[in-house]
Design a protein around this motif. Structure first.
Motif, PDB file in Angstrom:
ATOM      1  N   ILE A  53       0.825  -1.200   0.000  1.00 44.95           N
ATOM      2  CA  ILE A  53       0.000   0.000   0.000  1.00 44.95           C
ATOM      3  C   ILE A  53       0.860   1.251   0.000  1.00 44.95           C
ATOM      4  N   ALA A  54       1.863   1.250   0.855  1.00 46.74           N
ATOM      5  CA  ALA A  54       2.767   2.395   0.909  1.00 46.74           C
ATOM      6  C   ALA A  54       3.356   2.653  -0.468  1.00 46.74           C
ATOM      7  N   ARG A  55       3.733   1.573  -1.111  1.00 46.99           N
ATOM      8  CA  ARG A  55       4.328   1.671  -2.439  1.00 46.99           C
ATOM      9  C   ARG A  55       3.361   2.311  -3.428  1.00 46.99           C
ATOM     10  N   HIS A  56       2.114   1.875  -3.352  1.00 43.78           N
ATOM     11  CA  HIS A  56       1.105   2.418  -4.248  1.00 43.78           C
ATOM     12  C   HIS A  56       0.938   3.920  -4.019  1.00 43.78           C
ATOM     13  N   ALA A  57       0.919   4.306  -2.765  1.00 49.61           N
ATOM     14  CA  ALA A  57       0.791   5.726  -2.443  1.00 49.61           C
ATOM     15  C   ALA A  57       1.965   6.512  -3.024  1.00 49.61           C
ATOM     16  N   LEU A  58       3.155   5.967  -2.864  1.00 51.91           N
ATOM     17  CA  LEU A  58       4.330   6.643  -3.410  1.00 51.91           C
ATOM     18  C   LEU A  58       4.196   6.804  -4.923  1.00 51.91           C
ATOM     19  N   GLY A  59       3.649   5.783  -5.567  1.00 53.99           N
ATOM     20  CA  GLY A  59       3.431   5.867  -7.007  1.00 53.99           C
ATOM     21  C   GLY A  59       2.535   7.036  -7.368  1.00 53.99           C
ATOM     22  N   GLN A  60       1.459   7.209  -6.624  1.00 50.11           N
ATOM     23  CA  GLN A  60       0.553   8.313  -6.897  1.00 50.11           C
ATOM     24  C   GLN A  60       1.254   9.651  -6.707  1.00 50.11           C
ATOM     25  N   LEU A  61       1.937   9.779  -5.591  1.00 52.24           N
ATOM     26  CA  LEU A  61       2.618  11.036  -5.302  1.00 52.24           C
ATOM     27  C   LEU A  61       3.672  11.348  -6.373  1.00 52.24           C
ATOM     28  N   ALA A  62       4.315  10.309  -6.843  1.00 55.21           N
ATOM     29  CA  ALA A  62       5.301  10.514  -7.904  1.00 55.21           C
ATOM     30  C   ALA A  62       4.626  11.013  -9.166  1.00 55.21           C
ATOM     31  N   ALA A  63       3.430  10.484  -9.448  1.00 55.55           N
ATOM     32  CA  ALA A  63       2.685  10.923 -10.624  1.00 55.55           C
ATOM     33  C   ALA A  63       2.325  12.398 -10.497  1.00 55.55           C
TER      34      ALA A  63
ATOM     35  N   CYS B  20       1.639   0.952 -19.151  1.00 52.19           N
ATOM     36  CA  CYS B  20       0.973   2.239 -19.279  1.00 52.19           C
ATOM     37  C   CYS B  20       0.996   2.715 -20.722  1.00 52.19           C
ATOM     38  N   ARG B  21       2.170   2.672 -21.313  1.00 53.70           N
ATOM     39  CA  ARG B  21       2.273   3.151 -22.692  1.00 53.70           C
ATOM     40  C   ARG B  21       1.365   2.362 -23.619  1.00 53.70           C
ATOM     41  N   ALA B  22       1.379   1.045 -23.445  1.00 58.77           N
ATOM     42  CA  ALA B  22       0.556   0.201 -24.318  1.00 58.77           C
ATOM     43  C   ALA B  22      -0.921   0.563 -24.174  1.00 58.77           C
ATOM     44  N   LEU B  23      -1.354   0.722 -22.937  1.00 54.54           N
ATOM     45  CA  LEU B  23      -2.771   1.018 -22.720  1.00 54.54           C
ATOM     46  C   LEU B  23      -3.128   2.404 -23.237  1.00 54.54           C
ATOM     47  N   ALA B  54       0.173  -4.976 -12.864  1.00 51.45           N
ATOM     48  CA  ALA B  54      -0.956  -4.477 -13.643  1.00 51.45           C
ATOM     49  C   ALA B  54      -1.725  -3.442 -12.814  1.00 51.45           C
ATOM     50  N   ARG B  55      -1.913  -3.779 -11.562  1.00 50.29           N
ATOM     51  CA  ARG B  55      -2.639  -2.893 -10.667  1.00 50.29           C
ATOM     52  C   ARG B  55      -1.943  -1.538 -10.546  1.00 50.29           C
ATOM     53  N   HIS B  56      -0.628  -1.599 -10.420  1.00 47.08           N
ATOM     54  CA  HIS B  56       0.138  -0.364 -10.293  1.00 47.08           C
ATOM     55  C   HIS B  56      -0.023   0.495 -11.547  1.00 47.08           C
ATOM     56  N   ALA B  57       0.032  -0.170 -12.687  1.00 44.85           N
ATOM     57  CA  ALA B  57      -0.143   0.562 -13.947  1.00 44.85           C
ATOM     58  C   ALA B  57      -1.518   1.216 -13.996  1.00 44.85           C
ATOM     59  N   LEU B  58      -2.523   0.474 -13.593  1.00 45.50           N
ATOM     60  CA  LEU B  58      -3.870   1.044 -13.586  1.00 45.50           C
ATOM     61  C   LEU B  58      -3.922   2.273 -12.686  1.00 45.50           C
ATOM     62  N   GLY B  59      -3.230   2.199 -11.571  1.00 43.07           N
ATOM     63  CA  GLY B  59      -3.182   3.347 -10.667  1.00 43.07           C
ATOM     64  C   GLY B  59      -2.624   4.582 -11.358  1.00 43.07           C
ATOM     65  N   GLN B  60      -1.542   4.398 -12.085  1.00 39.12           N
ATOM     66  CA  GLN B  60      -0.934   5.521 -12.790  1.00 39.12           C
ATOM     67  C   GLN B  60      -1.898   6.098 -13.819  1.00 39.12           C
ATOM     68  N   LEU B  61      -2.485   5.209 -14.614  1.00 38.76           N
ATOM     69  CA  LEU B  61      -3.416   5.660 -15.647  1.00 38.76           C
ATOM     70  C   LEU B  61      -4.593   6.401 -15.036  1.00 38.76           C
ATOM     71  N   ALA B  62      -5.036   5.926 -13.890  1.00 32.91           N
ATOM     72  CA  ALA B  62      -6.144   6.598 -13.219  1.00 32.91           C
ATOM     73  C   ALA B  62      -5.726   7.993 -12.786  1.00 32.91           C
TER      74      ALA B  62
END
Lengths: 252, 252
Positions: A53-63, B20-23, B54-62
């Motif tokens: 979960i922490a990792r996912h949050a970091l991903g968002q913040l990075a975005a 992400c790029r592919a999607l 896959a989940r992480h990628a979806l997070g970024q796209l979202a």
DNA sequence: TGCGCACGAATTGCATGCACTTTGATGGGC
DNA sequence: GCCCATCAAAGTGCATGCAATTCGTGCGCA
């Protein structure tokens, strides 16, 4: 609530967005300075969740550009360059001109009251602790953006306001303390009058002066990251490789 | 490469950004229509990774607004409302005005050549398959953004261009086919001449007309999601609960 | 025939485990 | 004393497993 609800921007579940909000706030209040490390397991432990979960949050913040993620490396709070900061303010000015254009003459009584209350809070916080007054000044702009009810504007303005706030903590003097409160009041007044042109130029000059107060010197680089300061020089010497340094310069 | 490298915007590892790029590409070429479902394990299987990735990628796209994520629900390609589309184009116009302002008179020979080559490619693709020409038209704008070398502009323009592209596939006629190629050429010419005012107004009217061609009718809602169309009415009837519908209306 | 209900399949939410990479320190060679 | 190789500790990359939720379908009943 209207059919076009002002729902949170994406953000999967609760836990992730809770962590994001907490970190965002810590960053803009400068509890976390640029360059601060954010290991996944410390975060997870602190918030009572797993690394996933922490990792996912970091991903968002990075975005959002608030933190920097490099493969196999600990995440750190972003350290925007001076040029980045200039660019950010340029974009921000255009975005916020749009915001006030949308809003001019269209505010409800409740919204006007909310804005006034917010600026009053800014007033009270003046002279108090710096972090809070910085946060409130930033949140004034985010509050305006929310009133447009345009998801895209809300998202972009929020993001870029946070990022600008971050650069302030890097380049600004100890604190020129947002004497901008009066400018906020002037903007509200112009919005209520519905003077589109006037409010756009007010917002423009307001942000210009905030940027001006913050980004006075292109050079100072108040010695945050010795290594990065030297990098350009090293690059000119050889092909992008940073030369070995005498053992000094530790970020932390 | 310059010290201020045009590195990918965040995006942790390779695998995630590949997905992400592919999607993204699948979405803007309309291989994935708005509303299409994106289950995590199908994605993972397709790309040879686990659900986690896959989940992480979806997070970024979202976070980019290209797909919608709701708790415990399958991710779907975003279905922006007509109002969202208008807002997106408004913001986009301001952003791209900034882009060409930065660029006017500052293009290198290599960049000019690259732009011309791109428009040539657009020309060749005309009459060919729709998806490709749409993608190329969008990528022209993204290419311009990259040339500013401003990470923020690059990110925002790319994102919003993709989103606009998405709305096109929802509201546009079968295809008014971006007869905009000539406008692209005109913009390049003005950029080379260095006429800042002119190129800004050219870009402005170009995007205005793209939006105009696309968003002609505020009402059509070409029946993608019957349920959502009815939602506002249901909401007025009772407190946000959607009333039970006779079994019809299936997204797919 | 049409509607509701309940159960099984599909799918997400999240934690944990293991492999690999980076980091930093210690010790040996010059 | 300085430099470099080696190694342990820390941290990330990713897959898998289990619980909880949603979705779809078939059955019973009116």
């Amino acid at each position: 609530m209207s059919p076009r609800a002002a729902s949170k921007t994406a953000e999967t579940s609760d836990k992730v967005s809770v962590i994001c909000r907490a970190l965002r706030r810590a960053i803009i209040e400068q509890a976390l300075e640029p360059g601060a490390k954010l290991p996944e397991d410390s975060l997870g432990e602190r918030f009572g969740v797993s690394r996933t979960i922490a990792r996912h949050a970091l991903g968002q913040l990075a975005a959002e550009g608030l933190i920097e993620l490099r493969r196999n490396r600990i995440a750190v709070v972003a350290t925007p360059s001076w040029q980045d900061a200039r660019d950010a303010f340029d974009v921000r000015i255009q975005l916020e001109r749009l915001v006030v254009r949308h809003l001019a003459g269209k505010l409800t009584k409740a919204q006007i009251a909310e804005l006034n209350a917010h600026v009053d809070a800014e007033d009270r916080a003046r002279g108090g602790s710096d972090p809070v007054s910085i946060r409130l000044a930033t949140e004034f702009h985010i509050l305006l953006a929310h009133m447009t009810n345009s998801p895209i504007l809300i998202r972009y303005v929020s993001e870029i306001a946070y990022r600008c706030c971050l650069t302030l903590s890097l380049f600004s003097r100890p604190h020129s303390s947002e004497c901008a409160i009066n400018e906020h009041r002037a903007i509200i007044a112009a919005l209520v009058r519905g003077d589109e042109e006037k409010v756009m130029s007010l917002m423009h000059s307001h942000l210009d002066s905030v940027a001006g107060r913050a980004l006075v010197a292109p050079v100072p680089q108040r010695g945050r990251d010795l290594l990065d300061i030297l990098a350009p020089y090293a690059e000119e010497a050889e092909g992008g490789r940073v030369v070995k340094l005498p053992k000094a310069a530790r970020g932390r």
